[in-house]
Design a protein around this motif. Structure first.
Motif, short mmCIF file in Angstrom:
data_model
loop_
_atom_site.label_atom_id
_atom_site.label_comp_id
_atom_site.label_asym_id
_atom_site.label_seq_id
_atom_site.Cartn_x
_atom_site.Cartn_y
_atom_site.Cartn_z
N LEU A 85 30.29 49.49 -132.23
CA LEU A 85 29.76 49.54 -130.88
C LEU A 85 30.67 48.82 -129.89
CD1 LEU A 85 25.95 49.05 -131.56
CD2 LEU A 85 27.14 51.15 -130.94
N LYS A 86 31.36 47.79 -130.35
CA LYS A 86 32.33 47.11 -129.49
C LYS A 86 33.56 48.00 -129.26
CE LYS A 86 29.90 43.83 -128.51
NZ LYS A 86 29.33 43.85 -127.18
N VAL A 87 33.91 48.84 -130.23
CA VAL A 87 34.98 49.81 -130.02
C VAL A 87 34.58 50.78 -128.90
CG1 VAL A 87 36.14 51.80 -131.09
CG2 VAL A 87 35.98 49.65 -132.32
N LEU A 88 33.29 51.14 -128.87
CA LEU A 88 32.78 52.02 -127.82
C LEU A 88 32.54 51.28 -126.50
CD1 LEU A 88 30.13 54.09 -129.81
CD2 LEU A 88 32.38 54.85 -129.03
N LYS A 89 32.76 49.96 -126.50
CA LYS A 89 32.51 49.09 -125.36
C LYS A 89 31.04 49.15 -124.93
CE LYS A 89 37.20 49.06 -123.69
NZ LYS A 89 38.12 49.28 -122.60
N SER A 90 30.16 49.16 -125.92
CA SER A 90 28.73 49.17 -125.67
C SER A 90 28.26 47.76 -125.32
CB SER A 90 27.99 49.67 -126.91
OG SER A 90 26.61 49.61 -126.73
N PRO A 91 27.30 47.64 -124.42
CA PRO A 91 26.84 46.30 -124.03
C PRO A 91 25.85 45.68 -125.02
CG PRO A 91 25.69 47.95 -122.74
CD PRO A 91 26.72 48.69 -123.58
N LEU A 92 25.55 46.33 -126.14
CA LEU A 92 24.60 45.78 -127.10
C LEU A 92 25.15 44.53 -127.78
CD1 LEU A 92 23.27 49.01 -128.83
CD2 LEU A 92 22.08 47.58 -127.20
N LYS A 150 25.96 54.63 -126.02
CA LYS A 150 26.70 55.12 -124.85
C LYS A 150 28.14 54.62 -124.94
CE LYS A 150 26.68 55.15 -119.89
NZ LYS A 150 27.04 54.10 -118.96
N SER A 151 29.09 55.54 -124.79
CA SER A 151 30.50 55.19 -124.87
C SER A 151 31.04 54.89 -123.48
CB SER A 151 31.29 56.34 -125.51
OG SER A 151 32.66 56.07 -125.46
N ASN A 152 31.71 53.77 -123.35
CA ASN A 152 32.35 53.39 -122.08
C ASN A 152 33.86 53.46 -122.19
OD1 ASN A 152 29.91 52.88 -120.74
ND2 ASN A 152 29.78 50.85 -121.66
N LEU A 153 34.36 54.17 -123.19
CA LEU A 153 35.80 54.36 -123.33
C LEU A 153 36.27 55.49 -122.43
CD1 LEU A 153 36.38 54.08 -127.18
CD2 LEU A 153 37.08 52.49 -125.45
N LYS A 154 37.57 55.52 -122.20
CA LYS A 154 38.14 56.59 -121.38
C LYS A 154 38.45 57.84 -122.21
CE LYS A 154 39.62 53.75 -117.72
NZ LYS A 154 38.42 53.58 -117.01
N LEU A 155 38.12 57.79 -123.50
CA LEU A 155 38.30 58.94 -124.38
C LEU A 155 37.15 59.92 -124.22
CD1 LEU A 155 39.31 57.26 -127.76
CD2 LEU A 155 40.76 58.70 -126.39
N ASP A 156 37.37 61.10 -124.76
CA ASP A 156 36.28 62.06 -124.86
C ASP A 156 35.19 61.45 -125.76
OD1 ASP A 156 35.02 64.60 -124.58
OD2 ASP A 156 35.68 65.09 -126.61
N PHE A 158 33.32 62.64 -128.10
CA PHE A 158 33.44 62.99 -129.52
C PHE A 158 34.46 62.11 -130.22
CE2 PHE A 158 35.75 65.38 -132.79
CZ PHE A 158 34.73 65.58 -133.70
N TYR A 159 35.64 61.97 -129.61
CA TYR A 159 36.71 61.18 -130.24
C TYR A 159 36.40 59.69 -130.21
CZ TYR A 159 39.31 65.49 -130.26
OH TYR A 159 39.70 66.77 -130.49
N ALA A 160 35.70 59.23 -129.20
CA ALA A 160 35.32 57.81 -129.15
C ALA A 160 34.35 57.49 -130.27
CB ALA A 160 34.70 57.49 -127.79
N LYS A 161 33.36 58.36 -130.47
CA LYS A 161 32.39 58.10 -131.54
C LYS A 161 33.00 58.32 -132.92
CE LYS A 161 28.48 58.45 -128.64
NZ LYS A 161 27.29 59.08 -128.21
N LEU A 162 33.95 59.25 -133.02
CA LEU A 162 34.68 59.42 -134.29
C LEU A 162 35.49 58.18 -134.61
CD1 LEU A 162 35.35 61.40 -136.59
CD2 LEU A 162 37.29 62.17 -135.20
N LEU A 163 36.13 57.60 -133.61
CA LEU A 163 36.87 56.34 -133.81
C LEU A 163 35.94 55.21 -134.23
CD1 LEU A 163 39.56 54.76 -133.52
CD2 LEU A 163 38.90 54.37 -131.13
N ALA A 164 34.77 55.15 -133.61
CA ALA A 164 33.80 54.11 -133.98
C ALA A 164 33.31 54.31 -135.41
CB ALA A 164 32.63 54.13 -133.00
#
Length: 194
Positions: A85-92, A150-156, A158-164
């Motif tokens: 979730l920190k990779v996605l820059k989630s505030p949780l 919720k993803s706050n990355l500048k990636l798409d 799909f790819y942000a959640k795949l990275l996470a």
């Protein structure tokens, strides 16, 4: 907490019940498996012939090792999800992740308690099946938390959640591999004493 609406005391209670009953169920199932495959087989006669003690080594020490491994596995699961979730820059926060997991673990905890009761009355095959279903619910909870964040990355997205998911999977793989090595070393040291 207020983020998920689940009380923190119940979160830790859910994790504690899950860890204790998963360890008890796994210990009883291992004991029955070892009893059936080694002690009551031709290996016990051969083992006594060559000087290997074939008594059942699965006991309280195995339960303590499994309790420790299950607790570390749960901590690893929450930590890997939090890092994802920190990779996605989630505030949780970490406590929000614990609360989300514990509310999703209630059905898994119920199934693990049923698996323990079934292994206690020696219905081991049914206990294995229900135990695996409980573990599947735990893994589905991991994917659910990451994929609905919720993803706050500048990636798409799909790819942000795949990275996470890849990050979480890598952390889980490494720590689970280390825990498996430690546990099998403990089991084999106690199982094959001369």
């Amino acid at each position: 907490t207020q983020a998920s609406g689940f009380n923190s005391l119940y979160s830790y209670l859910t994790f504690g019940i899950l860890v204790i009953f998963a360890s008890l169920s796994a210990t009883l199932n291992l004991h029955a498996f070892y009893e059936k495959t080694v002690v009551n087989s031709a290996f016990s006669d051969l083992g006594s012939f060559v000087g290997i003690n074939t008594t059942n080594p699965i006991g309280f020490g195995t339960f303590i090792a499994l309790l420790f491994a299950a607790a570390l596995f749960m901590i690893t699961l929450v930590f890997a999800t939090w890092v994802a979730l920190k990779v996605l820059k989630s505030p949780l926060t970490f406590s929000n992740v614990i609360d989300k997991f514990s509310s999703l673990f209630v059905p898994a905890t119920f199934l693990i308690v049923i698996a323990f009761i079934l292994s206690l009355i020696r219905l081991n095959l049914l206990s294995y099946i229900i135990f695996v279903i409980g573990l599947s619910i735990i893994s589905i909870a991991l994917y659910y938390i990451i994929l609905t964040a919720k993803s706050n990355l500048k990636l798409d997205d799909f790819y942000a959640k795949l990275l996470a998911l890849i990050t979480s999977g890598a952390i889980m793989f490494v720590i689970t591999f280390i825990l498996t090595l430690i546990f099998t070393t403990i089991i084999f040291k106690s199982a094959f004493t001369m």
